[in-house]
Design an enzyme around this catalytic site. Structure first.
Site, mmCIF file in Angstrom:
data_model
loop_
_atom_site.group_PDB
_atom_site.id
_atom_site.type_symbol
_atom_site.label_atom_id
_atom_site.label_comp_id
_atom_site.label_asym_id
_atom_site.label_seq_id
_atom_site.Cartn_x
_atom_site.Cartn_y
_atom_site.Cartn_z
ATOM 1 C CG LEU A 8 -1.730 -1.250 1.373
ATOM 2 C CD1 LEU A 8 -2.458 -1.368 2.891
ATOM 3 C CD2 LEU A 8 -2.653 -1.363 0.164
ATOM 4 N N GLY A 9 2.057 1.025 -0.656
ATOM 5 C CA GLY A 9 2.629 2.497 -0.806
ATOM 6 C C GLY A 9 2.077 3.507 -1.754
ATOM 7 C CG ASN A 97 7.521 -0.734 -13.014
ATOM 8 O OD1 ASN A 97 6.389 -0.940 -13.809
ATOM 9 N ND2 ASN A 97 7.532 0.339 -12.723
ATOM 10 N N GLY A 125 1.365 6.827 -12.170
ATOM 11 C CA GLY A 125 2.175 7.603 -11.053
ATOM 12 C C GLY A 125 1.432 7.927 -9.881
ATOM 13 C CE LYS A 175 4.338 1.296 -16.247
ATOM 14 N NZ LYS A 175 5.543 1.558 -15.639
ATOM 15 C CG HIS A 178 4.447 3.205 -20.723
ATOM 16 N ND1 HIS A 178 4.987 3.349 -19.656
ATOM 17 C CD2 HIS A 178 3.549 3.860 -21.066
ATOM 18 C CE1 HIS A 178 4.519 4.588 -19.003
ATOM 19 N NE2 HIS A 178 3.555 4.853 -19.870
ATOM 20 C CG ASN A 179 8.204 2.629 -17.550
ATOM 21 O OD1 ASN A 179 7.011 2.722 -17.861
ATOM 22 N ND2 ASN A 179 8.539 2.283 -16.431
ATOM 23 C CD GLU A 182 8.167 7.224 -17.824
ATOM 24 O OE1 GLU A 182 8.977 6.972 -16.846
ATOM 25 O OE2 GLU A 182 6.954 7.046 -17.746
#
Length: 303
Positions: A8-9, A97, A125, A175, A178-179, A182
């Site tokens: 739960l960060g 990730n 994010g 993903k 995607h990064n 980015e």
């Protein structure tokens, strides 16, 4: 709709909030008791548990468990624990990730136990609670069908911002790239604004330029929105160190380009620039200076 959120960060906490506000009952665990209790106080549809076994025992079957933990050893330990607690027909969604090859392995291992698996790439994010998350997830069709209602709550809308990409591993593969993209976009913006700032004869207002570019320009984007917002507050960034970590996805993207034989010079350059920001090119730069001096007699700068 019942779902467990383990971790739960910054990401997992807000995802739990969005799920609970979207109508799901969230069974949550985090190693931080304060984090658990805070969420339980905030969200009516959130139930906090002091241990993972306690959570799993309370979660209605068939269980849906979302792991939102750092990739690597912590996630691997969580998978090992889940194998001892879950039953055939249950579903694990991995939102880390993670390296896609690890996700392929997890999918195969869980399939042998008749436990379903989905690997979910999550983008958005800390703004995801407000704006929704972009979700790309892999897994068998029956597993994806179980995950889909939760994806629709997390996404910007039920009809957009999420896609089932294919078999296990494909979500984290998507993903990863995607990064990688980015990385390149961030590096291009950083270099461009550095050149604007360095052109002293024009005394350019970089904050005003960034705001102007946000409207109808070809390069308008959320990254540019974030740049403009930051520069409105502080154009010098004097309090920041020129140190940029990399979380792994950029490295994996570059390695994948080598394996595929697909040129990816922008991603590679952006990754190397992050390495350079940590002083990892200092020795190389000293050698370059020495070589210029040795063959051409060029001056060297000494401490």
């Amino acid at each position: 709709m019942n779902i467990a959120m383990i971790g739960l960060g910054k990401m997992g906490g807000n995802m739990a909030r969005r799920l609970s506000r979207g109508g799901a009952t969230v069974f949550g665990f985090d190693v931080s008791a304060d984090t658990r209790s805070q969420l339980a106080q905030e969200e009516a549809n959130f139930k906090a548990f002091a241990s993972v076994p306690e959570l799993i025992a309370a979660l209605p079957t068939p269980r849906v468990v979302w792991l939102m933990l750092p990739s690597g050893a912590i996630s691997e330990a969580a998978f090992d624990e889940m194998k001892t607690l879950l039953a055939p027909g249950d579903l694990i969604i991995d939102g880390a990730n993670a390296m896609y090859k690890d996700s392929q392995r997890h999918g195969a291992e869980l399939a042998a136990m008749n436990i379903k698996f989905v690997d979910a790439g999550v983008s958005g994010g800390v703004w995801g609670l407000q704006n929704g998350y972009c979700l790309m997830f892999g897994g068998e069709k029956d597993a994806a069908a179980i995950a889909e209602p939760f994806m629709k709550i997390l996404a910007p809308g039920a009809d957009r911002g999420w896609t089932h990409t294919g078999p296990a591993g494909s979500g984290h593969y998507t993903k990863m790239l995607h990064n990688g993209i980015e990385y390149g976009m961030m590096q291009a913006f950083a270099e461009g604004f550095a050149m604007l700032k360095a052109k002293e004869e024009f005394d350019l207002d970089v904050a005003a330029i960034s705001e102007t570019w946000r409207h109808s320009s070809v390069v308008r984007s959320w990254l540019l929105d974030l740049i403009a917002d930051t520069l409105q507050q502080d154009t010098e960034l004097a309090d920041l160190n020129a140190f940029v970590p990399d979380s792994g996805e950029g490295r994996w993207s570059v390695l994948e380009s080598v394996e595929l034989g697909i040129p990816a010079p922008v991603m590679s350059s952006a990754l190397y620039a992050r390495f350079a920001s940590r002083g990892n090119d200092d020795y190389a730069m000293k050698l370059l200076s020495m070589m210029r001096n040795a063959f051409g007699g060029h001056a060297v700068s000494k401490k």
